[in-house]
Design a protein around this motif. Structure first.
Motif: not given
Length: 189
Positions: A38-40, A52-56, A80-85, A143-148
């Motif tokens: 997924i990260v790739l 990213v996987l290591q950071d995840t 979600n942790v992996a995706r956000n990272t 979306v624009y001020f909080q980064g969602y």
């Protein structure tokens, strides 16, 4: 050959929350491959995906205490942790590229037609957004001020993704109209 342990999700969560090394080894062995895939897809580079996987897994280790089973499965949470990272990695690269590009242009090569007009910068963006319809204002804020992402805003507000995208698009159209009117009035004087 020894039989490999198999943990039910609840057992694994208990091990992880107790910082049990066996639990984290099991998590890595069983979840790293799908997370890497997924990260790739997001970062599009094998080296970056490995980082990213290591950071995840580091984030999972540090933040497992925040996981709440009543909000979703462990896999959904670590996904979600992996995706956000991965998204954070991309955002960081884009910022760096922009900084390098901005620094690489010598001042004498700048086009005077591209000059920055401070009067336009005096717009109070937040005030303009506050004048939008409430459902549009909330989405622009998220979306624009909080980064969602649109998907995260959809989930957070329990709205269909299509509705979120339509409202954001309409809000941006409204803001473009306001900017056009304000710019015309600034330069008319």
């Amino acid at each position: 050959m020894g039989k490999k342990a198999v943990y039910a999700e609840q057992e694994l969560v208990v091990l992880l929350k107790n910082n049990n090394r066996t639990g984290f080894d099991y998590l890595y062995e069983n979840y790293s491959a799908p997370l890497y895939g997924i990260v790739l897809k997001i970062v599009k580079s094998e080296d970056n995906a490995a980082d990213v996987l290591q950071d995840t897994f580091l984030k999972i280790w540090k933040n497992i205490g925040t996981y709440q089973p009543e909000k979703g499965t462990l896999f959904t949470w670590i996904l979600n942790v992996a995706r956000n990272t991965a998204i954070d990695k991309l955002r960081g690269e884009v910022k760096l590229e922009r900084m390098v590009k901005l620094q690489a242009v010598p001042e004498h090569e700048l086009n005077s037609k591209l000059a920055f007009y401070p009067a336009a910068a005096n717009f109070d963006i937040k005030q303009l957004v506050d004048n939008l319809l409430p459902e549009r204002r909330t989405l622009i804020d998220l979306v624009y001020f909080q980064g969602y992402t649109h998907e995260e805003a959809s989930e957070y507000l329990s709205l269909p993704l299509g509705t979120v995208k339509s409202r954001v698009r309409k809000a941006l159209q409204d803001l473009r109209g306001v900017f056009a009117l304000r710019e015309m009035s600034l330069y008319a004087n």
